[in-house]
Write a protein that holds these residues in place. Structure first.
Motif, PDB file in Angstrom:
ATOM      1  N   ARG A   1       0.802  -1.226   0.000  1.00 23.43           N
ATOM      2  CA  ARG A   1       0.000   0.000   0.000  1.00 23.43           C
ATOM      3  C   ARG A   1       0.832   1.272   0.000  1.00 23.43           C
ATOM      4  O   ARG A   1       0.370   2.311  -0.440  1.00 23.43           O
ATOM      5  CB  ARG A   1      -0.888   0.044   1.253  1.00 23.43           C
ATOM      6  CG  ARG A   1      -2.185  -0.691   1.098  1.00 23.43           C
ATOM      7  CD  ARG A   1      -3.012  -0.522   2.353  1.00 23.43           C
ATOM      8  NE  ARG A   1      -3.980  -1.601   2.455  1.00 23.43           N
ATOM      9  CZ  ARG A   1      -4.485  -2.024   3.594  1.00 23.43           C
ATOM     10  NH1 ARG A   1      -4.102  -1.489   4.718  1.00 23.43           N
ATOM     11  NH2 ARG A   1      -5.364  -2.994   3.612  1.00 23.43           N
ATOM     12  N   ALA A   2       2.021   1.213   0.514  1.00 20.60           N
ATOM     13  CA  ALA A   2       2.748   2.446   0.786  1.00 20.60           C
ATOM     14  C   ALA A   2       3.381   3.039  -0.464  1.00 20.60           C
ATOM     15  O   ALA A   2       2.705   3.393  -1.408  1.00 20.60           O
ATOM     16  CB  ALA A   2       3.787   2.186   1.879  1.00 20.60           C
ATOM     17  N   ILE A   3       4.681   3.151  -0.472  1.00 20.95           N
ATOM     18  CA  ILE A   3       5.385   3.917  -1.505  1.00 20.95           C
ATOM     19  C   ILE A   3       5.183   3.337  -2.899  1.00 20.95           C
ATOM     20  O   ILE A   3       4.885   4.065  -3.853  1.00 20.95           O
ATOM     21  CB  ILE A   3       6.882   3.991  -1.171  1.00 20.95           C
ATOM     22  CG1 ILE A   3       7.091   4.538   0.246  1.00 20.95           C
ATOM     23  CG2 ILE A   3       7.606   4.859  -2.196  1.00 20.95           C
ATOM     24  CD1 ILE A   3       6.462   5.889   0.484  1.00 20.95           C
TER      25      ILE A   3
ATOM     26  N   PHE B   1       2.812   1.407  -4.366  1.00 20.08           N
ATOM     27  CA  PHE B   1       1.502   1.549  -4.988  1.00 20.08           C
ATOM     28  C   PHE B   1       1.156   3.009  -5.242  1.00 20.08           C
ATOM     29  O   PHE B   1       0.538   3.340  -6.254  1.00 20.08           O
ATOM     30  CB  PHE B   1       0.440   0.870  -4.125  1.00 20.08           C
ATOM     31  CG  PHE B   1      -0.875   0.713  -4.822  1.00 20.08           C
ATOM     32  CD1 PHE B   1      -0.984  -0.061  -5.963  1.00 20.08           C
ATOM     33  CD2 PHE B   1      -2.014   1.347  -4.346  1.00 20.08           C
ATOM     34  CE1 PHE B   1      -2.196  -0.216  -6.623  1.00 20.08           C
ATOM     35  CE2 PHE B   1      -3.234   1.200  -4.987  1.00 20.08           C
ATOM     36  CZ  PHE B   1      -3.314   0.424  -6.130  1.00 20.08           C
ATOM     37  N   SER B   2       1.550   3.879  -4.344  1.00 21.81           N
ATOM     38  CA  SER B   2       1.292   5.307  -4.551  1.00 21.81           C
ATOM     39  C   SER B   2       2.010   5.807  -5.801  1.00 21.81           C
ATOM     40  O   SER B   2       1.449   6.562  -6.601  1.00 21.81           O
ATOM     41  CB  SER B   2       1.758   6.105  -3.332  1.00 21.81           C
ATOM     42  OG  SER B   2       1.043   5.715  -2.180  1.00 21.81           O
ATOM     43  N   GLU B   3       3.267   5.388  -5.968  1.00 20.34           N
ATOM     44  CA  GLU B   3       4.026   5.781  -7.154  1.00 20.34           C
ATOM     45  C   GLU B   3       3.389   5.216  -8.421  1.00 20.34           C
ATOM     46  O   GLU B   3       3.292   5.897  -9.447  1.00 20.34           O
ATOM     47  CB  GLU B   3       5.470   5.293  -7.025  1.00 20.34           C
ATOM     48  CG  GLU B   3       6.344   5.515  -8.255  1.00 20.34           C
ATOM     49  CD  GLU B   3       6.645   6.988  -8.519  1.00 20.34           C
ATOM     50  OE1 GLU B   3       7.103   7.292  -9.632  1.00 20.34           O
ATOM     51  OE2 GLU B   3       6.400   7.822  -7.619  1.00 20.34           O
TER      52      GLU B   3
ATOM     53  N   LEU C   1       0.183   4.459  -8.938  1.00 20.35           N
ATOM     54  CA  LEU C   1      -1.036   5.203  -9.242  1.00 20.35           C
ATOM     55  C   LEU C   1      -0.717   6.567  -9.845  1.00 20.35           C
ATOM     56  O   LEU C   1      -1.387   7.013 -10.784  1.00 20.35           O
ATOM     57  CB  LEU C   1      -1.871   5.377  -7.973  1.00 20.35           C
ATOM     58  CG  LEU C   1      -2.547   4.132  -7.400  1.00 20.35           C
ATOM     59  CD1 LEU C   1      -3.309   4.477  -6.134  1.00 20.35           C
ATOM     60  CD2 LEU C   1      -3.485   3.490  -8.417  1.00 20.35           C
ATOM     61  N   ALA C   2       0.281   7.234  -9.302  1.00 15.13           N
ATOM     62  CA  ALA C   2       0.645   8.555  -9.822  1.00 15.13           C
ATOM     63  C   ALA C   2       1.076   8.462 -11.277  1.00 15.13           C
ATOM     64  O   ALA C   2       0.668   9.273 -12.119  1.00 15.13           O
ATOM     65  CB  ALA C   2       1.761   9.158  -8.967  1.00 15.13           C
TER      66      ALA C   2
ATOM     67  N   GLU D   1      -9.620  -2.305  -0.652  1.00 12.23           N
ATOM     68  CA  GLU D   1      -8.850  -2.827   0.480  1.00 12.23           C
ATOM     69  C   GLU D   1      -9.736  -3.785   1.268  1.00 12.23           C
ATOM     70  O   GLU D   1     -10.836  -3.417   1.686  1.00 12.23           O
ATOM     71  CB  GLU D   1      -8.376  -1.689   1.372  1.00 12.23           C
ATOM     72  CG  GLU D   1      -7.436  -0.711   0.688  1.00 12.23           C
ATOM     73  CD  GLU D   1      -6.954   0.370   1.636  1.00 12.23           C
ATOM     74  OE1 GLU D   1      -6.203   0.025   2.572  1.00 12.23           O
ATOM     75  OE2 GLU D   1      -7.331   1.534   1.448  1.00 12.23           O
TER      76      GLU D   1
ATOM     77  N   ASP E   1       8.981   0.742   3.899  1.00  7.24           N
ATOM     78  CA  ASP E   1       8.106   1.714   3.229  1.00  7.24           C
ATOM     79  C   ASP E   1       6.938   2.126   4.099  1.00  7.24           C
ATOM     80  O   ASP E   1       6.439   3.254   4.007  1.00  7.24           O
ATOM     81  CB  ASP E   1       7.555   1.119   1.925  1.00  7.24           C
ATOM     82  CG  ASP E   1       8.585   1.132   0.807  1.00  7.24           C
ATOM     83  OD1 ASP E   1       9.676   1.696   1.019  1.00  7.24           O
ATOM     84  OD2 ASP E   1       8.289   0.583  -0.272  1.00  7.24           O
ATOM     85  N   GLN E   2       6.485   1.206   4.946  1.00  4.61           N
ATOM     86  CA  GLN E   2       5.231   1.422   5.649  1.00  4.61           C
ATOM     87  C   GLN E   2       5.359   2.319   6.878  1.00  4.61           C
ATOM     88  O   GLN E   2       4.351   2.729   7.438  1.00  4.61           O
ATOM     89  CB  GLN E   2       4.612   0.077   6.038  1.00  4.61           C
ATOM     90  CG  GLN E   2       4.144  -0.726   4.825  1.00  4.61           C
ATOM     91  CD  GLN E   2       3.615  -2.091   5.199  1.00  4.61           C
ATOM     92  OE1 GLN E   2       4.195  -2.792   6.023  1.00  4.61           O
ATOM     93  NE2 GLN E   2       2.492  -2.471   4.601  1.00  4.61           N
TER      94      GLN E   2
END
Length: 407
Positions: free
Chosen positions: A205-207, A209-211, A213-214, A229, A349-350
């Motif tokens: 979920r952290a770094i 997946f965020s990257e 999606l961006a 989720e 990352d979390q």
């Protein structure tokens, strides 16, 4: 998003037959419709989809680009429906039901899915917009077609039989294929229409997946991504019945089901984490007494990280300490770590932001025995839309960068 329940199953079958034969008259004879009725059926589908599906020619009918896309999806959709009907009939030792796609209706399938998912005719009525008598009638008609009961009443709720649950899965897969076809046709005219539905687990979920999606939303400005989720078992069920497209999270070993494929992304090394100022902070090497001296917060049994945590102690010949708190939420775990001398296993990352803020710290790295693989899980027979395929491609590209130390 166009309402696929406006489509008529018999008309979809007629579309497929027309495309294969190249002749309206031949298709009309095969599906037992008059030629004018067939022409009207195809015209109605074209209105619903907003695209021309066939070019009318003097000597027949030729599928357009949109028609060819829809033929592929309709073929896969009806195969799921036929296979589901065959399985449930076989389980009841009944003879196969020929041309089930010409017998059942979208209303019946919609009612079945709604009742099965809500265990209530009342809620199914509210969800579908059908009257309660219409829902009852649709389910009863479907029971008559399949030749078996689909629900049993237990008090105020209705429970699906095993047959109903099995058939619903294939009905959902059928609907997923039709939605994919509608999205592909939409992309042909708008260029960017479509949606990806991703099940996500805490380990990703952290770094990362965020990257992801961006990058994806920057490349596809009109596309939508729905992030789901939920516990792994729920996500796996949704994946197998086509409600989500893929799962990103910790790899399961062995594979959870023969119908799914796990594609490796990267390795993750969870570390022991505690609050800044924890008594173990700064210790050069963690010993077994250190690991036993403080309370732990770990996820529930059956989660890969829980298994690895237990193995830390079992491999050293001792039983894992008794857990006072079992928690799979990273957010709750991080909050608890700040309240005392708790320990947890978390990916770097979390807790990156808490580490930067100076509130949480890495207590120690227990080595490669905690390493776990992060994977993309999909259905083995999944045929992604071009948009979904690009999401998968970008997922693997970002994972490759992570493995190579680029990000």
């Amino acid at each position: 998003m166009k309402d696929i329940f406006q489509l008529n199953l018999r008309h979809l079958d007629a579309l497929l037959v027309t495309g294969r034969s190249g002749s309206m008259s031949a298709a009309a004879r095969e599906v037992n419709l008059s030629q004018p009725a067939l022409a009207q059926a195809i015209a109605k589908m074209e209105r619903v989809l907003g695209e021309r599906l066939f070019d009318r020619l003097p000597d027949g009918a030729a599928p357009t680009a949109a028609g060819k896309v829809m033929m592929v999806r309709v073929n896969r959709a009806l195969r799921y429906l036929v296979h589901g009907g065959r399985l449930v009939r076989r389980s009841a030792r009944l003879a196969p039901l020929p041309h089930i796609e010409r017998r059942v209706t979208m209303v019946q399938l919609r009612a079945l899915i709604a009742v099965e998912g809500n265990s209530s005719y009342v809620q199914a009525s509210e969800l579908t917009g059908l009257s309660q008598p219409a829902v009852h009638r649709a389910v009863r008609e479907l029971q008559d077609i399949l030749g078996m009961d689909l629900f049993v009443r237990v008090g105020r709720i209705v429970r699906p039989t095993d047959v109903a649950s099995r058939f619903v899965r294939f009905a959902r897969l059928m609907l997923a294929e039709l939605r994919a076809g509608v999205e592909e046709i939409g992309a042909m005219s708008t260029g960017e229409a479509g949606r990806v539905i991703v099940g996500i687990l805490p380990s990703a979920r952290a770094i990362f997946f965020s990257e992801l999606l961006a990058r994806f939303t920057t490349a596809h400005v009109s596309a939508a991504v729905k992030v789901v989720e939920a516990p792994y078992r729920e996500l796996l069920t949704s994946l197998r019945q086509g409600d989500i497209d893929l799962i990103i999270g910790a790899r399961r070993n062995p594979s959870p089901h023969r119908e799914v494929v796990q594609e490796e992304l990267y390795d993750d090394d969870p570390v022991v984490v505690g609050r800044t100022g924890h008594p173990l902070q700064g210790k050069t090497q963690l010993e077994l007494p250190d690991l036993l001296a403080y309370p732990w917060v770990i996820s529930a049994p059956g989660i890969p990280l829980r298994t690895k945590w237990e193995q830390i102690f079992l491999s050293r010949g001792v039983e894992p300490p008794r857990l006072r708190i079992e928690c799979g939420s990273v957010l709750v775990t991080r909050g608890l770590l700040l309240q005392g001398d708790w320990l947890a296993l978390i990916s770097r990352d979390q807790f990156l932001f808490e580490h930067r803020a100076g509130t949480l710290t890495e207590i120690g790295d227990l080595g490669k025995e905690l390493r776990r693989g992060i994977a993309l899980t999909r259905r083995r027979d999944w045929m992604p839309t071009p948009l979904q395929a690009d999401f998968v491609r970008r997922t693997h590209a970002l994972a490759r960068e992570r493995r190579e130390g680029v990000v």
